[in-house]
Design an enzyme around this catalytic site. Sequence first.
Site, mmCIF file in Angstrom:
data_model
loop_
_atom_site.group_PDB
_atom_site.id
_atom_site.type_symbol
_atom_site.label_atom_id
_atom_site.label_comp_id
_atom_site.label_asym_id
_atom_site.label_seq_id
_atom_site.Cartn_x
_atom_site.Cartn_y
_atom_site.Cartn_z
ATOM 1 N N THR A 192 0.800 -1.225 0.000
ATOM 2 C CA THR A 192 0.000 0.000 0.000
ATOM 3 C C THR A 192 0.834 1.277 0.000
ATOM 4 O OG1 THR A 192 -0.124 -0.019 2.420
ATOM 5 C CG2 THR A 192 -1.898 -1.129 1.211
ATOM 6 N N LYS A 193 2.147 1.167 0.132
ATOM 7 C CA LYS A 193 2.978 2.370 0.183
ATOM 8 C C LYS A 193 3.062 3.038 -1.187
ATOM 9 C CE LYS A 193 3.923 1.329 4.448
ATOM 10 N NZ LYS A 193 3.133 1.954 5.519
ATOM 11 N N ASN A 194 3.475 4.307 -1.199
ATOM 12 C CA ASN A 194 3.661 5.007 -2.471
ATOM 13 C C ASN A 194 4.625 4.244 -3.373
ATOM 14 O OD1 ASN A 194 2.426 6.909 -0.693
ATOM 15 N ND2 ASN A 194 3.098 8.563 -2.022
#
Length: 380
Positions: A192-194
Amino acid sequence: MTKRTLPTLDLKRGYARIKDEIDVAVKEVFESQYFIMGPTLSAFESDVERYLEVPRAIGCASGSDALLLALMALDLKPGDEVITTPYSFFATVSCITRLGATPVFADIDGDSYNVTAESVLSKVTERTKAFIPVHLFGQMVHLEKMRSELEGKGIAIIEDCAQSFGSWREIDGAPVRSGSYGVMGCFSFFPTKNLGCCGDGGMVVSRDQALADRLAKLRVHGAGTTYYHDEVGLNSRLDAIQAAILRVKLRHLDRWNEERRAAADRYKLLFAENDLLDLVTPPSEDEGNYHIYHQYVPRVQGDRDGLVDFLGKEGITSRVYYPVPLHLQRCFSFLGYGEGDCPVSEKLSRQSIALPIFPELEADEQEWVVSTIARFYGKN
């Protein structure tokens, strides 16, 4: 008729944009049959070193391990204190207590959600060994206001950059990347991180070569040479498939972060157009910061949990980061903190709500989110 829905993050849309590149990169790893460590990981580490302008990057198994490895490299021991924020993900503090050290909580600023220099410096004692600033939701802490004093006292700054890969802050007239200002920077590549992989993954970067050398050993059971162990480390390696995926995604990251910023600007305009600014306070971007909006977290008045439920029933997913500050978590009750000890963090835990944000978010979807919020408050 299928009900319209909107997640907080749509990974499928992001994958569709780069599917062909990902397929080629993963196929190359399978053809090489070099899955653990090896040339693909080394290439990704070099990519990160150039991007962040740091001398060393060491891939590991997760962001949680990155923090733990960083503290292990400092020889943290029982009795040592580590200052950090109570308004963060659990791993920020669990890495401290796992080594028998003591977390010391410094309260945060109500606009940026980050710790302030004043709150941190007020917590320094003779036992303080390290400070873990969390660049929360995608913008950096004002580290330049405290680094000189902390390092002058031998206190190491270990940046928790799990939510801020690609963010930067202007310091002394030049942009400084998240993770490159402290002695070590710790990253998560959770999907889910950038910048996210397709499993667990993490990294520690360092501007200290001796620490970097030790980190490289600690991630492979403390072995400098295979089967020769200088100390007891961890089995914490970023595998080649994840490194290959991250190499592809890193090439697109700056554009994706710009798209997130555009979505954040659009939300603010929509709140104003719907006469909601007396009820919804958009997240702020501190002067000098380049905010990458890993999460878009406004503060809302009234029944926040009721708003979460209302949005959910309409098909819009929202989340609460974080419903219980770390100083009030049951597992940390032995530290002796109570209600009122970190009042800003406690207030934000009751007011904050994370709305959908990701590079592919459409304008009409944001209009739907904001108009639904307006209906909840009786504005339309």
